[in-house]
Design a protein around this motif. Structure first.
Motif, PDB file in Angstrom:
ATOM      1  N   MET A  11       0.850  -1.175   0.000  1.00  0.00           N
ATOM      2  CA  MET A  11       0.000   0.000   0.000  1.00  0.00           C
ATOM      3  C   MET A  11       0.897   1.240   0.000  1.00  0.00           C
ATOM      4  O   MET A  11       1.933   1.273   0.665  1.00  0.00           O
ATOM      5  N   CYS A  12       0.506   2.238  -0.745  1.00  0.00           N
ATOM      6  CA  CYS A  12       1.258   3.486  -0.817  1.00  0.00           C
ATOM      7  C   CYS A  12       1.173   4.189   0.535  1.00  0.00           C
ATOM      8  O   CYS A  12       0.083   4.408   1.062  1.00  0.00           O
ATOM      9  N   VAL A  13       2.315   4.556   1.094  1.00  0.00           N
ATOM     10  CA  VAL A  13       2.351   5.162   2.423  1.00  0.00           C
ATOM     11  C   VAL A  13       1.834   6.609   2.424  1.00  0.00           C
ATOM     12  O   VAL A  13       1.029   6.970   3.289  1.00  0.00           O
ATOM     13  N   CYS A  30      -1.928  11.345  -5.873  1.00  0.00           N
ATOM     14  CA  CYS A  30      -0.712  11.035  -5.127  1.00  0.00           C
ATOM     15  C   CYS A  30       0.467  10.861  -6.086  1.00  0.00           C
ATOM     16  O   CYS A  30       0.378  10.106  -7.052  1.00  0.00           O
ATOM     17  N   ALA A  31       1.562  11.545  -5.799  1.00  0.00           N
ATOM     18  CA  ALA A  31       2.764  11.423  -6.625  1.00  0.00           C
ATOM     19  C   ALA A  31       3.530  10.144  -6.295  1.00  0.00           C
ATOM     20  O   ALA A  31       4.288   9.643  -7.124  1.00  0.00           O
ATOM     21  N   GLY A  32       3.311   9.588  -5.109  1.00  0.00           N
ATOM     22  CA  GLY A  32       4.030   8.386  -4.705  1.00  0.00           C
ATOM     23  C   GLY A  32       3.594   7.142  -5.451  1.00  0.00           C
ATOM     24  O   GLY A  32       4.393   6.232  -5.688  1.00  0.00           O
ATOM     25  N   CYS A  33       2.309   7.091  -5.829  1.00  0.00           N
ATOM     26  CA  CYS A  33       1.788   5.898  -6.512  1.00  0.00           C
ATOM     27  C   CYS A  33       1.139   6.228  -7.846  1.00  0.00           C
ATOM     28  O   CYS A  33       0.665   5.324  -8.530  1.00  0.00           O
ATOM     29  N   GLY A  34       1.071   7.477  -8.217  1.00  0.00           N
ATOM     30  CA  GLY A  34       0.440   7.860  -9.474  1.00  0.00           C
ATOM     31  C   GLY A  34      -1.062   7.694  -9.460  1.00  0.00           C
ATOM     32  O   GLY A  34      -1.687   7.531 -10.497  1.00  0.00           O
ATOM     33  N   GLY A  35      -1.678   7.706  -8.280  1.00  0.00           N
ATOM     34  CA  GLY A  35      -3.128   7.585  -8.174  1.00  0.00           C
ATOM     35  C   GLY A  35      -3.630   6.163  -8.090  1.00  0.00           C
ATOM     36  O   GLY A  35      -4.832   5.937  -8.056  1.00  0.00           O
ATOM     37  N   VAL A  36      -2.743   5.191  -8.048  1.00  0.00           N
ATOM     38  CA  VAL A  36      -3.150   3.783  -8.015  1.00  0.00           C
ATOM     39  C   VAL A  36      -3.469   3.332  -6.592  1.00  0.00           C
ATOM     40  O   VAL A  36      -4.401   2.569  -6.361  1.00  0.00           O
ATOM     41  N   GLY A  37      -2.711   3.794  -5.614  1.00  0.00           N
ATOM     42  CA  GLY A  37      -2.901   3.380  -4.227  1.00  0.00           C
ATOM     43  C   GLY A  37      -1.970   2.266  -3.811  1.00  0.00           C
ATOM     44  O   GLY A  37      -1.839   1.972  -2.632  1.00  0.00           O
ATOM     45  N   PHE A  38      -1.316   1.635  -4.781  1.00  0.00           N
ATOM     46  CA  PHE A  38      -0.363   0.567  -4.502  1.00  0.00           C
ATOM     47  C   PHE A  38       0.949   0.845  -5.223  1.00  0.00           C
ATOM     48  O   PHE A  38       0.964   1.492  -6.259  1.00  0.00           O
ATOM     49  N   ARG A  40       5.021  -1.144  -6.027  1.00  0.00           N
ATOM     50  CA  ARG A  40       5.764  -2.411  -5.956  1.00  0.00           C
ATOM     51  C   ARG A  40       6.469  -2.516  -4.612  1.00  0.00           C
ATOM     52  O   ARG A  40       6.605  -1.535  -3.894  1.00  0.00           O
ATOM     53  N   LYS A  41       6.926  -3.718  -4.269  1.00  0.00           N
ATOM     54  CA  LYS A  41       7.619  -3.936  -2.996  1.00  0.00           C
ATOM     55  C   LYS A  41       8.847  -3.045  -2.846  1.00  0.00           C
ATOM     56  O   LYS A  41       9.207  -2.652  -1.747  1.00  0.00           O
ATOM     57  N   ASN A  42       9.492  -2.703  -3.974  1.00  0.00           N
ATOM     58  CA  ASN A  42      10.677  -1.844  -3.898  1.00  0.00           C
ATOM     59  C   ASN A  42      10.309  -0.359  -3.870  1.00  0.00           C
ATOM     60  O   ASN A  42      11.184   0.495  -3.847  1.00  0.00           O
ATOM     61  N   GLY A  43       9.028  -0.021  -3.903  1.00  0.00           N
ATOM     62  CA  GLY A  43       8.572   1.360  -3.806  1.00  0.00           C
ATOM     63  C   GLY A  43       8.374   2.064  -5.132  1.00  0.00           C
ATOM     64  O   GLY A  43       8.003   3.233  -5.159  1.00  0.00           O
ATOM     65  N   SER A  44       8.602   1.378  -6.254  1.00  0.00           N
ATOM     66  CA  SER A  44       8.449   2.022  -7.557  1.00  0.00           C
ATOM     67  C   SER A  44       6.974   2.052  -7.973  1.00  0.00           C
ATOM     68  O   SER A  44       6.166   1.233  -7.562  1.00  0.00           O
ATOM     69  N   VAL A  45       6.646   3.020  -8.810  1.00  0.00           N
ATOM     70  CA  VAL A  45       5.277   3.242  -9.264  1.00  0.00           C
ATOM     71  C   VAL A  45       4.890   2.192 -10.301  1.00  0.00           C
ATOM     72  O   VAL A  45       5.691   1.798 -11.138  1.00  0.00           O
ATOM     73  N   ILE A  46       3.642   1.738 -10.269  1.00  0.00           N
ATOM     74  CA  ILE A  46       3.113   0.825 -11.271  1.00  0.00           C
ATOM     75  C   ILE A  46       2.500   1.684 -12.363  1.00  0.00           C
ATOM     76  O   ILE A  46       1.662   2.537 -12.086  1.00  0.00           O
ATOM     77  N   GLU A  47       2.877   1.455 -13.594  1.00  0.00           N
ATOM     78  CA  GLU A  47       2.434   2.311 -14.695  1.00  0.00           C
ATOM     79  C   GLU A  47       1.247   1.727 -15.461  1.00  0.00           C
ATOM     80  O   GLU A  47       1.140   0.520 -15.636  1.00  0.00           O
TER      81      GLU A  47
END
Length: 98
Positions: A11-13, A30-38, A40-47
């Motif tokens: 989950m995006c912190v 959210c800039a941390g997840c790009g609006g997805v809410g989740f 990856r385990k390494n903290g990168s955004v899912i596109e």
């Protein structure tokens, strides 16, 4: 066609999994997840398409678990006796005064 697998997500912190952050006067994506809410385990955004695919896999899994749960619930009088469909308490059906 390749087999699609569900990847482990966190989950995006910053947005607590909501996909939006409340600003002072408005809500922002959210800039941390790009609006997805989740993320990856390494903290990168899912596109893009991958985000849609991963969320669809999670939704399908949750819906199948819900179907299994609802099939296991007893309905009718047995549900009433066990307190599952009864608002009052187990065995306390609706007394109509008859």
């Amino acid at each position: 066609m390749t087999k699609v697998e569900q990847i482990p997500l966190d989950m995006c912190v910053p947005c607590c999994g909501q996909g939006v952050i409340n600003g002072v006067f408005h809500r922002m994506v959210c800039a941390g997840c790009g609006g997805v809410g989740f993320v990856r385990k390494n903290g990168s955004v899912i596109e893009g398409e991958e985000a849609v695919l991963q969320l669809r896999l999670r939704l399908n899994r949750a819906l199948s678990m819900l179907r299994v749960y609802e099939q296991a619930r007893p309905a009718g009088p047995s549900g009433d006796y066990q307190g599952i469909e009864n608002k009052h308490h187990a065995g306390g059906g609706n007394y109509t005064g008859d």
